[in-house]
Enzyme design. Structure first.
Site, PDB file in Angstrom:
ATOM      1  N   GLY A 296       0.828  -1.182   0.000  1.00  0.00           N
ATOM      2  CA  GLY A 296       0.000   0.000   0.000  1.00  0.00           C
ATOM      3  C   GLY A 296       0.872   1.244   0.000  1.00  0.00           C
ATOM      4  O   GLY A 296       2.048   1.196   0.390  1.00  0.00           O
ATOM      5  N   CYS A 297       0.308   2.362  -0.422  1.00  0.00           N
ATOM      6  CA  CYS A 297       1.122   3.583  -0.511  1.00  0.00           C
ATOM      7  C   CYS A 297       1.604   4.022   0.873  1.00  0.00           C
ATOM      8  O   CYS A 297       2.813   4.180   1.094  1.00  0.00           O
ATOM      9  CB  CYS A 297       0.361   4.688  -1.229  1.00  0.00           C
ATOM     10  SG  CYS A 297      -1.246   5.102  -0.525  1.00  0.00           S
ATOM     11  N   TYR A 298       0.688   4.215   1.806  1.00  0.00           N
ATOM     12  CA  TYR A 298       1.107   4.651   3.140  1.00  0.00           C
ATOM     13  C   TYR A 298       2.023   3.626   3.828  1.00  0.00           C
ATOM     14  O   TYR A 298       3.050   4.010   4.404  1.00  0.00           O
ATOM     15  CB  TYR A 298      -0.110   4.902   4.025  1.00  0.00           C
ATOM     16  CG  TYR A 298      -1.006   6.037   3.604  1.00  0.00           C
ATOM     17  CD1 TYR A 298      -0.539   7.344   3.529  1.00  0.00           C
ATOM     18  CD2 TYR A 298      -2.349   5.815   3.308  1.00  0.00           C
ATOM     19  CE1 TYR A 298      -1.379   8.391   3.175  1.00  0.00           C
ATOM     20  CE2 TYR A 298      -3.207   6.852   2.950  1.00  0.00           C
ATOM     21  CZ  TYR A 298      -2.709   8.138   2.885  1.00  0.00           C
ATOM     22  OH  TYR A 298      -3.550   9.170   2.530  1.00  0.00           O
TER      23      TYR A 298
END
Length: 308
Positions: free
Chosen positions: A116-118
């Site tokens: 995921g990005c975060y």
């Protein structure tokens, strides 16, 4: 030699469009996508994925699970850009820099789950420190992060970029029930004993993330200060192509962070800030949520799998 077939399922979404753009024009692969009329046809999707050497899924979680279930060819390698399989047994986490073996695991995997990005920023900061015992696994971690509105997908882009439509707010803090779907992923791959508090936000710019994690040195092992934390990160990512650790002297001279500074790249920039008098340390990560946080990460895994 036959060129490997790379199938992108869901190439009309934000991540899929970016992956398609990064791969378009390459002569070492055959890029396969489905026309509009066939994108939701289960039979055509199954035929396409089973004809591919590598399939990249840019779909909602449930749709990704359905497509994976349709894979019958043992030769197909899958990169899932959704969050459906990020903590699933048998799937390799697609963060090559996570440890010294990860790139090789990705290269030879049949199933890879894109980070995921975060979590990319949080895990990059925490995993080396937790594994070295510099940050206790049971430390009460809070992760704060702000992403461009593209992080919310096509709906977010349309909300801010549709002509004649009032744009969304300048800043939206969400995940207030403290049950964001990225939390188990962060906990698992950072090596944390407990779920971190995660406070995400979207801002009124298109793409780019700034992520911060604050630490109190009184809660760290005796003698651990910013210098030791920085040195561990520097040593861990020494020689990395995409992960940069800012020198301590550069961090001390930095007054602010620009979440858009690395847009259009696959780079991830980490830094350590501190106030020794107050015993406080701030770990930071800046990267493109559509680059290292999504499409760039998928293409990086693809490159490893094609070479493997």
């Amino acid at each position: 030699m036959t060129q490997p077939i790379v199938f992108i399922d869901g190439d009309q979404g934000t991540t899929g469009l970016q992956i398609h753009a990064r791969l378009q024009g390459r002569r070492d692969i055959q890029l396969l996508t489905l026309p509009d009329a066939e994108r939701k046809d289960p039979q055509r999707r199954a035929e396409a994925i089973n004809s591919a050497d590598v399939a990249i899924l840019c779909l909602p979680d449930d749709a990704a699970r359905e497509v994976v279930a349709s894979v019958v060819s043992p030769a197909v390698q899958v990169i899932d850009a959704s969050s459906a399989h990020r903590t699933t047994a048998g799937w390799v986490y697609g963060f090559p820099e996570m440890d010294e073996r990860q790139a090789d695991l990705i290269a030879h995997a049949k199933r890879v789950s894109n980070p995921g990005c975060y979590p990319t920023g949080a895990i990059a900061l925490l995993r080396p420190l937790v594994s070295a015992g510099l940050v206790p696994a049971d430390y009460p971690i809070t992760v704060n992060a702000v992403s461009g509105y593209s992080g919310s997908g096509r709906a977010g882009v349309e909300q801010y970029e549709t002509p004649g439509v009032a744009p969304g707010p300048a800043l939206r803090v969400y995940g207030l029930q403290l049950a964001h779907k990225h939390v188990p992923e962060m906990q698992r791959h950072a090596g944390l004993a407990f779920a971190p508090v995660f406070v995400p936000a979207y801002a009124a710019y298109a793409q780019g993330i700034v992520l911060t994690i604050a630490l109190q040195t009184r809660l760290l092992p005796a003698g651990v200060q910013a210098k030791q934390l920085h040195q561990r990160l520097k040593d861990f990512y020494q020689g990395s192509r995409y992960v940069q650790v800012a020198p301590l002297e550069q961090a001390s001279a930095t007054a602010q962070l620009d979440p858009q500074a690395l847009n259009g790249t696959n780079d991830l920039r980490l830094a350590v800030f501190s106030n020794d008098a107050q015993g406080q340390v701030l770990l930071t990560a800046v990267f493109d949520n559509l680059g290292k946080g999504a499409s760039g990460a998928a293409v990086q895994s693809l490159e490893l799998m094609l070479q493997g």
